[in-house]
Design an enzyme around this catalytic site. Structure first.
Site, PDB file in Angstrom:
ATOM      1  N   HIS A   1      -2.704   8.236   5.519  1.00  0.00           N
ATOM      2  CA  HIS A   1      -2.914   6.860   5.065  1.00  0.00           C
ATOM      3  C   HIS A   1      -4.258   6.355   5.593  1.00  0.00           C
ATOM      4  O   HIS A   1      -5.076   5.852   4.835  1.00  0.00           O
ATOM      5  CB  HIS A   1      -1.769   5.976   5.547  1.00  0.00           C
TER       6      HIS A   1
ATOM      7  N   CYS B   1       0.803  -1.220   0.000  1.00  0.00           N
ATOM      8  CA  CYS B   1       0.000   0.000   0.000  1.00  0.00           C
ATOM      9  C   CYS B   1       0.840   1.275   0.000  1.00  0.00           C
ATOM     10  O   CYS B   1       0.295   2.373  -0.065  1.00  0.00           O
ATOM     11  CB  CYS B   1      -0.957  -0.017   1.185  1.00  0.00           C
TER      12      CYS B   1
ATOM     13  N   PHE C   1       2.019  -3.328   3.938  1.00  0.00           N
ATOM     14  CA  PHE C   1       2.476  -4.626   4.438  1.00  0.00           C
ATOM     15  C   PHE C   1       3.925  -4.842   4.010  1.00  0.00           C
ATOM     16  O   PHE C   1       4.320  -4.513   2.886  1.00  0.00           O
ATOM     17  CB  PHE C   1       1.627  -5.754   3.868  1.00  0.00           C
TER      18      PHE C   1
ATOM     19  N   GLU D   1       0.005   5.736  13.059  1.00  0.00           N
ATOM     20  CA  GLU D   1       0.211   6.873  12.156  1.00  0.00           C
ATOM     21  C   GLU D   1       0.111   8.191  12.929  1.00  0.00           C
ATOM     22  O   GLU D   1       0.913   9.111  12.713  1.00  0.00           O
ATOM     23  CB  GLU D   1      -0.806   6.856  11.023  1.00  0.00           C
TER      24      GLU D   1
ATOM     25  N   LYS E   1      -9.628   7.922   2.167  1.00  0.00           N
ATOM     26  CA  LYS E   1     -10.052   6.528   1.994  1.00  0.00           C
ATOM     27  C   LYS E   1     -11.464   6.310   2.530  1.00  0.00           C
ATOM     28  O   LYS E   1     -12.111   5.325   2.162  1.00  0.00           O
ATOM     29  CB  LYS E   1      -9.084   5.578   2.687  1.00  0.00           C
TER      30      LYS E   1
ATOM     31  N   HIS F   1      -9.831   1.746   0.006  1.00  0.00           N
ATOM     32  CA  HIS F   1      -8.382   1.592  -0.028  1.00  0.00           C
ATOM     33  C   HIS F   1      -7.978   1.003  -1.371  1.00  0.00           C
ATOM     34  O   HIS F   1      -8.272  -0.154  -1.671  1.00  0.00           O
ATOM     35  CB  HIS F   1      -7.952   0.677   1.119  1.00  0.00           C
TER      36      HIS F   1
END
Length: 419
Positions: A309, A169, A407, A320, A341, A346
């Site tokens: 994010h 991502c 990830f 975050e 998002k 996403h």
């Protein structure tokens, strides 16, 4: 490092708009993009999650039939957004030389998180059911993760490089950082940079669902993506593409190009903590923010806006915030945050690219888009989140950042400045 880089073209195809003007209008209005999936395979496989954020405009409505047959969905989406960005930058013809671009100094930096999953899995079904002779000869170039970068470089005649970032991502923003490095090194004058993803397929849905990563709000898809809300329960799978045309200031000025904003800096780091979970202290994310600002010659207090994010996962949103607090200190309270998002879902490898398009538009139009579905903000994340109506950013020089984390412990941050 002295080269100033500017953004002259934007393109996107997303769940809330098939082009940048529509995307931007809907992002300011707070339009939800998630919908119930109306496919037989949802019931056939008894998927635990029955909704996603599909693109608002099918690529087949924009591309020719021969093009769609020779491209995986992810490449199709990337091509649609690239053509918009190229035209928006004022180049007109797909031939770079006709637009005043030297093909040997023009590169593509394109990202994806998964790549041609539809092609791969459809080919596997064909092999099992009909045998090897029925597998399409174009299967490999369609399924490979660099398929979009290759197809786009062919379409636009970019011969200085066709690079692919595959960092889950974080991929979309990482493609911009790579573009920045290519431009600052003096190797190229123009880069077509972005990310794409077309993975709303039963296998990724089942796999992400079994990880407990996806929201289970099957009865209310529009309200499922809830960044920072105490009732957030996972992200919403999305698809789409975002593209930016980035040039050296000298090249853009020589052709009289319109400029949206400056790509002032960027950075990539790694957590080396866990294959899926973020570092709970946000150390890698903090370094990425600090390094991006340093490469932009910007102070933390210069930042007025963050497109975060903010995936809407219970574990992801808090680190975050921790990273932002570490990087910005008390100034964190003065930064307006958009978690888009909540609207788009996403988009995985395309997320950071689309969110960078929105960040650039925010600086150009001096407005921050809204976050929806934030009904009860988590007290552990006391950010100034833009909700309800867009936030005016005001006058003067400003810096905004777009952050993406993926990830594998990937962290990527791009810093943009008003012009």
């Amino acid at each position: 490092m002295s080269k100033r880089l500017v953004i002259t073209g934007l393109g996107a195809t997303t769940p809330i708009g098939g082009d940048v003007p529509t995307l931007w209008t809907n992002a300011l209005a707070g339009t939800p993009g998630a919908r119930t999936l109306e496919y037989d395979w949802v019931e056939k496989y008894q998927l635990p999650v029955t909704f996603a954020a599909e693109v608002a405009v099918e690529p087949a409505e924009v591309l020719s039939r021969p093009e769609t047959k020779r491209m995986d969905r992810s490449t199709q989406l990337g091509m649609v957004a690239s053509r918009e960005a190229w035209a928006d930058a004022g180049f007109g013809s797909a031939n770079p030389e006709e637009g005043g671009v030297d093909p040997l100094r023009f590169a593509v930096s394109f990202a994806t998180g998964i790549g041609g999953v539809w092609t791969l899995l459809n080919a596997w079904d064909t092999l099992r059911e009909k045998g090897p002779r029925r597998v399409m000869p174009m299967t490999v170039p369609m399924l490979m993760p660099n398929g979009a970068a290759g197809a786009i470089s062919l379409a636009f005649g970019a011969r200085a490089g066709a690079r692919t970032s595959v960092s889950a991502c974080a991929s979309g923003v990482e493609s911009l950082v790579l573009a920045m490095d290519l431009l600052r090194s003096g190797q190229v004058d123009v880069v077509l940079a972005g990310g794409t993803e077309g993975s709303i397929h039963p296998l990724p849905l089942a796999a992400f669902g079994n990880m407990q990563a996806l929201s289970r709000r099957n009865d209310d898809p529009a309200a499922a993506s809830r960044p920072y809300d105490v009732d957030r329960d996972g992200f919403v799978m999305g698809e789409g593409a975002g593209v930016l045309v980035i040039e050296t200031e000298e090249h853009a000025a020589a052709r009289g190009a319109r400029v949206y904003a400056e790509l002032a800096g960027g950075a990539v780091t790694a957590d080396a903590h866990h294959i899926t979970a973020p570092d709970p202290e946000g150390l890698g994310a903090t370094r990425a923010i600090n390094q991006a600002l340093a490469s932009a010659s910007a102070a933390p207090t210069d930042v007025t806006h963050v497109n975060a994010h903010a995936t809407s996962t219970p574990k992801g949103d808090i680190p975050e915030y921790t990273a932002m607090k570490a990087a910005f200190g008390e100034h964190t309270d003065s930064i307006c945050v958009s978690a888009t998002k909540s609207q788009t879902g996403h988009l995985l490898g395309a997320a950071g690219a689309v969110e960078s398009v929105l960040t650039v538009k925010a600086l150009a139009d001096r407005k921050a888009p809204v976050t929806i579905n934030l009904d009860n903000q988590d007290p552990e994340i006391p950010l100034d989140v833009v909700t309800g109506t867009p936030r005016e950013l005001g006058d003067g020089d400003q810096v905004a950042i777009c952050s993406s984390f993926g990830f594998g412990g990937h962290n990527a941050v791009a810093a943009f400045r008003t012009v």
